[in-house]
Design a protein around this motif. Structure first.
Motif, PDB file in Angstrom:
ATOM      1  N   ALA A   1     -43.033 -57.570   4.828  1.00 34.10           N
ATOM      2  CA  ALA A   1     -42.530 -56.289   4.331  1.00 34.10           C
ATOM      3  C   ALA A   1     -43.165 -55.109   5.070  1.00 34.10           C
ATOM      4  O   ALA A   1     -42.493 -54.122   5.383  1.00 34.10           O
ATOM      5  CB  ALA A   1     -42.793 -56.177   2.830  1.00 34.10           C
ATOM      6  N   ARG A   2     -44.447 -55.211   5.370  1.00 38.57           N
ATOM      7  CA  ARG A   2     -45.108 -54.120   6.101  1.00 38.57           C
ATOM      8  C   ARG A   2     -44.563 -54.027   7.528  1.00 38.57           C
ATOM      9  O   ARG A   2     -44.311 -52.932   8.036  1.00 38.57           O
ATOM     10  CB  ARG A   2     -46.620 -54.327   6.103  1.00 38.57           C
ATOM     11  CG  ARG A   2     -47.282 -54.044   4.746  1.00 38.57           C
ATOM     12  CD  ARG A   2     -48.786 -53.860   4.902  1.00 38.57           C
ATOM     13  NE  ARG A   2     -49.089 -52.751   5.795  1.00 38.57           N
ATOM     14  CZ  ARG A   2     -49.186 -51.475   5.433  1.00 38.57           C
ATOM     15  NH1 ARG A   2     -48.962 -51.130   4.170  1.00 38.57           N
ATOM     16  NH2 ARG A   2     -49.477 -50.539   6.321  1.00 38.57           N
ATOM     17  N   ALA A   3     -44.378 -55.145   8.180  1.00 35.32           N
ATOM     18  CA  ALA A   3     -43.849 -55.104   9.546  1.00 35.32           C
ATOM     19  C   ALA A   3     -42.440 -54.523   9.568  1.00 35.32           C
ATOM     20  O   ALA A   3     -42.082 -53.766  10.479  1.00 35.32           O
ATOM     21  CB  ALA A   3     -43.859 -56.507  10.141  1.00 35.32           C
ATOM     22  N   ARG A   4     -41.640 -54.851   8.569  1.00 39.00           N
ATOM     23  CA  ARG A   4     -40.262 -54.344   8.539  1.00 39.00           C
ATOM     24  C   ARG A   4     -40.213 -52.863   8.183  1.00 39.00           C
ATOM     25  O   ARG A   4     -39.390 -52.113   8.733  1.00 39.00           O
ATOM     26  CB  ARG A   4     -39.431 -55.157   7.538  1.00 39.00           C
ATOM     27  CG  ARG A   4     -39.168 -56.597   7.988  1.00 39.00           C
ATOM     28  CD  ARG A   4     -38.197 -57.292   7.056  1.00 39.00           C
ATOM     29  NE  ARG A   4     -38.017 -58.711   7.378  1.00 39.00           N
ATOM     30  CZ  ARG A   4     -37.210 -59.191   8.306  1.00 39.00           C
ATOM     31  NH1 ARG A   4     -36.485 -58.348   9.039  1.00 39.00           N
ATOM     32  NH2 ARG A   4     -37.095 -60.493   8.519  1.00 39.00           N
TER      33      ARG A   4
ATOM     34  N   TYR B   1     -38.013 -59.552  -4.811  1.00 44.04           N
ATOM     35  CA  TYR B   1     -37.732 -58.363  -4.000  1.00 44.04           C
ATOM     36  C   TYR B   1     -37.535 -58.723  -2.527  1.00 44.04           C
ATOM     37  O   TYR B   1     -36.724 -58.109  -1.831  1.00 44.04           O
ATOM     38  CB  TYR B   1     -38.848 -57.339  -4.155  1.00 44.04           C
ATOM     39  CG  TYR B   1     -38.751 -56.518  -5.417  1.00 44.04           C
ATOM     40  CD1 TYR B   1     -37.597 -55.796  -5.712  1.00 44.04           C
ATOM     41  CD2 TYR B   1     -39.824 -56.442  -6.310  1.00 44.04           C
ATOM     42  CE1 TYR B   1     -37.503 -55.027  -6.861  1.00 44.04           C
ATOM     43  CE2 TYR B   1     -39.734 -55.670  -7.472  1.00 44.04           C
ATOM     44  CZ  TYR B   1     -38.571 -54.961  -7.736  1.00 44.04           C
ATOM     45  OH  TYR B   1     -38.487 -54.205  -8.886  1.00 44.04           O
ATOM     46  N   LEU B   2     -38.259 -59.725  -2.035  1.00 40.85           N
ATOM     47  CA  LEU B   2     -38.063 -60.151  -0.654  1.00 40.85           C
ATOM     48  C   LEU B   2     -36.660 -60.720  -0.488  1.00 40.85           C
ATOM     49  O   LEU B   2     -36.003 -60.465   0.535  1.00 40.85           O
ATOM     50  CB  LEU B   2     -39.110 -61.198  -0.275  1.00 40.85           C
ATOM     51  CG  LEU B   2     -39.243 -61.495   1.226  1.00 40.85           C
ATOM     52  CD1 LEU B   2     -39.863 -60.304   1.963  1.00 40.85           C
ATOM     53  CD2 LEU B   2     -40.073 -62.748   1.464  1.00 40.85           C
TER      54      LEU B   2
ATOM     55  N   LEU C   1     -44.062 -63.600  -8.569  1.00 44.21           N
ATOM     56  CA  LEU C   1     -42.640 -63.906  -8.528  1.00 44.21           C
ATOM     57  C   LEU C   1     -41.808 -62.676  -8.193  1.00 44.21           C
ATOM     58  O   LEU C   1     -40.768 -62.779  -7.534  1.00 44.21           O
ATOM     59  CB  LEU C   1     -42.193 -64.520  -9.853  1.00 44.21           C
ATOM     60  CG  LEU C   1     -42.656 -65.955 -10.094  1.00 44.21           C
ATOM     61  CD1 LEU C   1     -42.278 -66.415 -11.499  1.00 44.21           C
ATOM     62  CD2 LEU C   1     -42.059 -66.909  -9.055  1.00 44.21           C
ATOM     63  N   LYS C   2     -42.263 -61.507  -8.612  1.00 46.98           N
ATOM     64  CA  LYS C   2     -41.526 -60.292  -8.241  1.00 46.98           C
ATOM     65  C   LYS C   2     -41.539 -60.066  -6.738  1.00 46.98           C
ATOM     66  O   LYS C   2     -40.551 -59.582  -6.169  1.00 46.98           O
ATOM     67  CB  LYS C   2     -42.093 -59.072  -8.976  1.00 46.98           C
ATOM     68  CG  LYS C   2     -41.600 -58.947 -10.400  1.00 46.98           C
ATOM     69  CD  LYS C   2     -41.800 -57.548 -10.961  1.00 46.98           C
ATOM     70  CE  LYS C   2     -43.241 -57.296 -11.363  1.00 46.98           C
ATOM     71  NZ  LYS C   2     -43.390 -55.943 -11.959  1.00 46.98           N
TER      72      LYS C   2
ATOM     73  N   VAL D   1     -41.588 -54.940  -2.453  1.00 46.56           N
ATOM     74  CA  VAL D   1     -42.472 -56.068  -2.143  1.00 46.56           C
ATOM     75  C   VAL D   1     -43.895 -55.559  -1.940  1.00 46.56           C
ATOM     76  O   VAL D   1     -44.865 -56.114  -2.479  1.00 46.56           O
ATOM     77  CB  VAL D   1     -41.998 -56.819  -0.884  1.00 46.56           C
ATOM     78  CG1 VAL D   1     -43.016 -57.907  -0.498  1.00 46.56           C
ATOM     79  CG2 VAL D   1     -40.630 -57.454  -1.112  1.00 46.56           C
ATOM     80  N   ILE D   2     -44.028 -54.497  -1.167  1.00 49.64           N
ATOM     81  CA  ILE D   2     -45.351 -53.939  -0.884  1.00 49.64           C
ATOM     82  C   ILE D   2     -46.006 -53.445  -2.168  1.00 49.64           C
ATOM     83  O   ILE D   2     -47.200 -53.704  -2.417  1.00 49.64           O
ATOM     84  CB  ILE D   2     -45.223 -52.803   0.140  1.00 49.64           C
ATOM     85  CG1 ILE D   2     -44.776 -53.363   1.499  1.00 49.64           C
ATOM     86  CG2 ILE D   2     -46.546 -52.046   0.289  1.00 49.64           C
ATOM     87  CD1 ILE D   2     -44.391 -52.300   2.510  1.00 49.64           C
TER      88      ILE D   2
END
Length: 501
Positions: free
Chosen positions: A398-401, A250-251, A245-246, A259-260
């Motif tokens: 998140a990684r792509a961003r 965070y997203l 859920l976190k 997120v990561i």
């Protein structure tokens, strides 16, 4: 002395519950003249009685008017993948065509009321645990009961966080609008058993998110690693539930580094993608199996269960809305096949398992059959809250961003989810000319994977994107008043410090 209602009234009553500022005239779990009132000395006098109150928290949160059905439905039908067939105001027509007002009973008023009823039940239970801690000693309680109390506190705070997060998605501006500075929700953190302290101003969106994350951090530290059985690992919170859920929270805040950090606790860097500790949450080999039978694979991190004796309630059931009448539902919404819809998107192949298993063609209409248990069988499909592929795709996005590249791990995670259902449709790095193209593919995959699970509108609004139009319904732009729901008049009438959206 705290009081807990332990036996809800079965009849319909009209009541004003000032503690949460809601008014309703319907069968409900609250009653101004409860049939049984037990003092906290009794309710907290044995492990069995405390367990009943813990179950009671879940019962309120999974109300059919809230997270037992309608919340997920509303967050899908606001967007453009479903077409309203019945024009029934009771089953979301105002949600679908964006004509809600502060007096809209079945959605604006009831969703708010159900959420704050759940929050208050949770708060009363948590207060009772705190007030009675000194009593949890032998001989009535095991010597190790302090750990169980911490588990209950973790469950309560996780459920409270889930309630507040859910309310934010409908009744407040997205975090991206002003970095959380816009008006959020009245943040009630203590149980109310009388009509005092009803007036409470709105905290900001950022302040509510701060409390949500504090609750989830506490839950992560205090929930059990494993609940011991498949049913309990799906339907009761454990440590991985809080972490998962976190990642969603965070997203929604566009805090991609966080997120990561959280997703890395559950998702290894390379396949096989199985949570390394706690419940071995993982992508199931068959997406169809996730939504059939007991619906208790390790892919489902949290879902709310129902039985023939404990159903979501009339016109709240997922299958009622999405299955056609000859399929056991009422056919309230069909899948949109018009321009811009997911059904018409060429990236969702005809051979994709999510299409062959979850789309039912009946006459000229196509329906979602992800929830197969309709009438005359009881409506007992579990109401999904979060699944492991959401964590995977959130990590990929998140990684792509954060890298602003066609990130290899993001591509690997995207292909794991996509390839499970569409092996011929997996991507290569050459499929994407930029990080933006990869992100668009991840967002599209989320739209396919979680169709009918209540994620679509959340994804639109966290990015401050327009809610697309459909049929004769126009798009809703982020600056429009109806981009978020109105505050119900019931709260405005009973909370003098409340303000309108």
């Amino acid at each position: 002395m705290n009081k807990l209602i332990t036996k809800p009234a079965a009849r319909a009553v009209c009541w004003t519950f000032l503690a949460v500022g809601t008014f309703a005239c319907q069968p409900d779990k609250l009653n101004p003249k409860p049939e049984i009132l037990l003092s906290d000395q009794v309710v907290f006098s044995s492990p069995a009685r405390i367990e009943l109150q813990a179950n009671n928290m879940y019962a309120y949160v999974k109300s059919g008017t809230f997270l037992g059905g309608r919340f997920q439905i509303y967050n899908d039908i606001r967007a453009n993948d479903f077409i309203n067939l019945r024009s029934n105001g009771v089953t979301g027509t105002g949600v679908w065509n964006h004509t809600l007002t502060e007096t809209s009973q079945n959605d604006v008023i009831n969703t708010w009321g159900a959420a704050y009823q759940a929050i208050n039940q949770i708060n009363v239970f948590l207060d009772g645990l705190d007030a009675n801690t000194a009593k949890f000693v032998a001989p009535q309680f095991p010597a190790t009961y302090a750990a169980k109390v911490a588990n209950y506190q973790g469950e309560g705070r996780l459920l409270r966080a889930l309630c507040y997060y859910s309310l934010l998605q409908l009744y407040a501006r997205p975090y991206a609008d002003g970095n959380g500075s816009k008006p959020g929700l009245p943040l009630r953190l203590k149980g109310q058993t009388d009509d005092q302290n009803n007036d409470l101003a709105r905290s900001t969106v950022a302040e509510v998110y701060t409390q949500i994350l504090a609750d989830l951090d506490f839950a992560e530290k205090n929930l059990p690693l494993n609940n011991g059985t498949a049913p309990l690992n799906v339907t009761r919170a454990h440590r991985n539930t809080a972490i998962a859920l976190k990642t969603r929270v965070y997203l929604s805040m566009a805090k991609y580094d966080e997120v990561i950090r959280e997703a890395n606790k559950l998702v290894p860097a390379t396949a096989p993608f199985i949570a390394p500790t706690g419940v071995p949450n993982a992508l199931n080999a068959s997406v169809a199996a996730v939504f059939t039978g007991a619906q208790e694979t390790t892919e489902s991190i949290l879902s709310f269960p129902f039985t023939s004796q404990d159903q979501p309630g009339t016109q709240n059931q997922l299958a009622f809305y999405y299955l056609p009448q000859n399929g056991g539902g009422n056919g309230e919404y069909s899948l949109n096949s018009g321009p811009g819809s997911i059904l018409s998107n060429p990236a969702w192949a005809a051979t994709d398992a999510r299409r062959t298993n979850f789309v039912l063609v009946s006459g000229t209409e196509s329906y979602l059959k992800k929830y197969p248990t309709g009438s005359p069988n009881p409506y007992t499909d579990k109401a999904p809250v979060i699944r492991y592929p959401e964590v995977m795709l959130s990590l990929a996005e998140a990684r792509a961003r954060t890298t602003n590249t066609v990130d290899p791990q993001a591509l690997l995670l995207l292909n794991a989810v996509r390839g499970r259902s569409n092996p011929a449709g997996v991507y290569t790095a050459a499929s994407f000319a930029s990080a933006t193209a990869l992100i668009d593919a991840i967002l599209l995959e989320r739209r396919i994977e979680f169709l009918g699970e209540g994620i679509r509108n959340i994804d639109i609004m966290r990015l401050l994107a327009p809610i697309p139009g459909k049929g004769s319904v126009s798009a809703v732009n982020p600056g429009d008043m109806n981009y978020v729901w109105p505050i119900p008049f019931t709260e405005l009438a009973t909370n003098k410090l409340m303000t309108r959206n």
